[in-house]
Design a protein around this motif. Sequence first.
Motif, PDB file in Angstrom:
ATOM      1  N   SER A   5       0.827  -1.205   0.000  1.00 17.97           N
ATOM      2  CA  SER A   5       0.000   0.000   0.000  1.00 17.97           C
ATOM      3  C   SER A   5       0.868   1.265   0.000  1.00 17.97           C
ATOM      4  O   SER A   5       0.429   2.328   0.415  1.00 17.97           O
ATOM      5  N   TRP A   6       2.062   1.136  -0.499  1.00 14.14           N
ATOM      6  CA  TRP A   6       3.026   2.233  -0.495  1.00 14.14           C
ATOM      7  C   TRP A   6       2.456   3.515  -1.090  1.00 14.14           C
ATOM      8  O   TRP A   6       2.598   4.595  -0.525  1.00 14.14           O
ATOM      9  N   GLN A   8      -0.573   4.661  -1.405  1.00 16.88           N
ATOM     10  CA  GLN A   8      -1.554   5.308  -0.526  1.00 16.88           C
ATOM     11  C   GLN A   8      -0.861   6.004   0.634  1.00 16.88           C
ATOM     12  O   GLN A   8      -1.198   7.126   0.998  1.00 16.88           O
ATOM     13  N   VAL A   9       0.088   5.318   1.233  1.00 17.59           N
ATOM     14  CA  VAL A   9       0.830   5.877   2.365  1.00 17.59           C
ATOM     15  C   VAL A   9       1.599   7.119   1.923  1.00 17.59           C
ATOM     16  O   VAL A   9       1.596   8.142   2.606  1.00 17.59           O
ATOM     17  N   ARG A  10       2.229   7.027   0.778  1.00 13.09           N
ATOM     18  CA  ARG A  10       2.997   8.158   0.255  1.00 13.09           C
ATOM     19  C   ARG A  10       2.082   9.362   0.024  1.00 13.09           C
ATOM     20  O   ARG A  10       2.394  10.473   0.452  1.00 13.09           O
ATOM     21  N   GLU A  11       0.969   9.142  -0.653  1.00 12.29           N
ATOM     22  CA  GLU A  11       0.052  10.240  -0.951  1.00 12.29           C
ATOM     23  C   GLU A  11      -0.527  10.853   0.327  1.00 12.29           C
ATOM     24  O   GLU A  11      -0.658  12.070   0.430  1.00 12.29           O
ATOM     25  N   ALA A  12      -0.869  10.015   1.298  1.00 11.44           N
ATOM     26  CA  ALA A  12      -1.407  10.525   2.565  1.00 11.44           C
ATOM     27  C   ALA A  12      -0.357  11.359   3.297  1.00 11.44           C
ATOM     28  O   ALA A  12      -0.668  12.418   3.854  1.00 11.44           O
ATOM     29  N   THR A  13       0.887  10.893   3.273  1.00  5.43           N
ATOM     30  CA  THR A  13       1.964  11.615   3.955  1.00  5.43           C
ATOM     31  C   THR A  13       2.251  12.950   3.278  1.00  5.43           C
ATOM     32  O   THR A  13       2.363  13.986   3.944  1.00  5.43           O
ATOM     33  N   VAL A  14       2.326  12.941   1.970  1.00 11.86           N
ATOM     34  CA  VAL A  14       2.558  14.187   1.238  1.00 11.86           C
ATOM     35  C   VAL A  14       1.380  15.132   1.444  1.00 11.86           C
ATOM     36  O   VAL A  14       1.564  16.344   1.627  1.00 11.86           O
ATOM     37  N   GLY A  15       0.166  14.579   1.444  1.00 13.31           N
ATOM     38  CA  GLY A  15      -1.017  15.410   1.685  1.00 13.31           C
ATOM     39  C   GLY A  15      -0.977  16.055   3.059  1.00 13.31           C
ATOM     40  O   GLY A  15      -1.318  17.233   3.213  1.00 13.31           O
ATOM     41  N   TRP A  16      -0.554  15.283   4.061  1.00 18.01           N
ATOM     42  CA  TRP A  16      -0.438  15.855   5.411  1.00 18.01           C
ATOM     43  C   TRP A  16       0.600  16.980   5.397  1.00 18.01           C
ATOM     44  O   TRP A  16       0.378  18.044   5.941  1.00 18.01           O
ATOM     45  N   GLU A  82      -4.900   6.335  10.990  1.00 22.03           N
ATOM     46  CA  GLU A  82      -5.814   5.980   9.901  1.00 22.03           C
ATOM     47  C   GLU A  82      -5.120   5.531   8.615  1.00 22.03           C
ATOM     48  O   GLU A  82      -5.719   4.821   7.809  1.00 22.03           O
ATOM     49  N   GLN A  83      -3.869   5.932   8.420  1.00 23.86           N
ATOM     50  CA  GLN A  83      -3.194   5.621   7.159  1.00 23.86           C
ATOM     51  C   GLN A  83      -1.913   4.805   7.341  1.00 23.86           C
ATOM     52  O   GLN A  83      -1.748   3.783   6.698  1.00 23.86           O
ATOM     53  N   LEU A  84      -1.025   5.294   8.200  1.00 22.92           N
ATOM     54  CA  LEU A  84       0.307   4.687   8.260  1.00 22.92           C
ATOM     55  C   LEU A  84       0.336   3.371   9.036  1.00 22.92           C
ATOM     56  O   LEU A  84       0.818   2.362   8.526  1.00 22.92           O
ATOM     57  N   VAL A  85      -0.168   3.367  10.252  1.00 24.21           N
ATOM     58  CA  VAL A  85      -0.120   2.142  11.063  1.00 24.21           C
ATOM     59  C   VAL A  85      -0.918   1.006  10.420  1.00 24.21           C
ATOM     60  O   VAL A  85      -0.429  -0.125  10.371  1.00 24.21           O
ATOM     61  N   PRO A  86      -2.133   1.246   9.882  1.00 23.58           N
ATOM     62  CA  PRO A  86      -2.841   0.142   9.241  1.00 23.58           C
ATOM     63  C   PRO A  86      -2.102  -0.464   8.045  1.00 23.58           C
ATOM     64  O   PRO A  86      -2.338  -1.619   7.693  1.00 23.58           O
ATOM     65  N   ALA A  87      -1.199   0.293   7.423  1.00 19.44           N
ATOM     66  CA  ALA A  87      -0.445  -0.220   6.283  1.00 19.44           C
ATOM     67  C   ALA A  87       0.708  -1.130   6.707  1.00 19.44           C
ATOM     68  O   ALA A  87       1.282  -1.830   5.877  1.00 19.44           O
TER      69      ALA A  87
END
Length: 123
Positions: A5-6, A8-16, A82-87
Amino acid sequence: MATDSWQQVREATVGWWRGTGATDADAVGAQLDDVRPLVLTARQAGDEDSERELAEAWRARLQQALRDRPDLADELRSLLDEQLVPALSDRERPQPGPPVMKATASGNGRVYQAGRDQHITER
């Protein structure tokens, strides 16, 4: 960084990061892309020290962002929960520590504490 799920994690992190008002959010994305092969190589080689060092560098970066902007703590907690730990794989997920129990009794008071089942017989 080594999960399927890299993206998704990347996009969520950049979005944050973008939501923090930082002007280097795109650079953060590029840096994440640069470090991912290093993480994958360390993981494949069983090099836990290198993997830990790479993770620590990003942990320090997030901590610095919070020192600069403590008001972002709730948003970062949401990103993590919600994003990182579940991945993460089950092996990688943080494990809760042992429970800590504290109690105070005074006078004739009694305190009974247990981490699991407790059977009390008083006569």
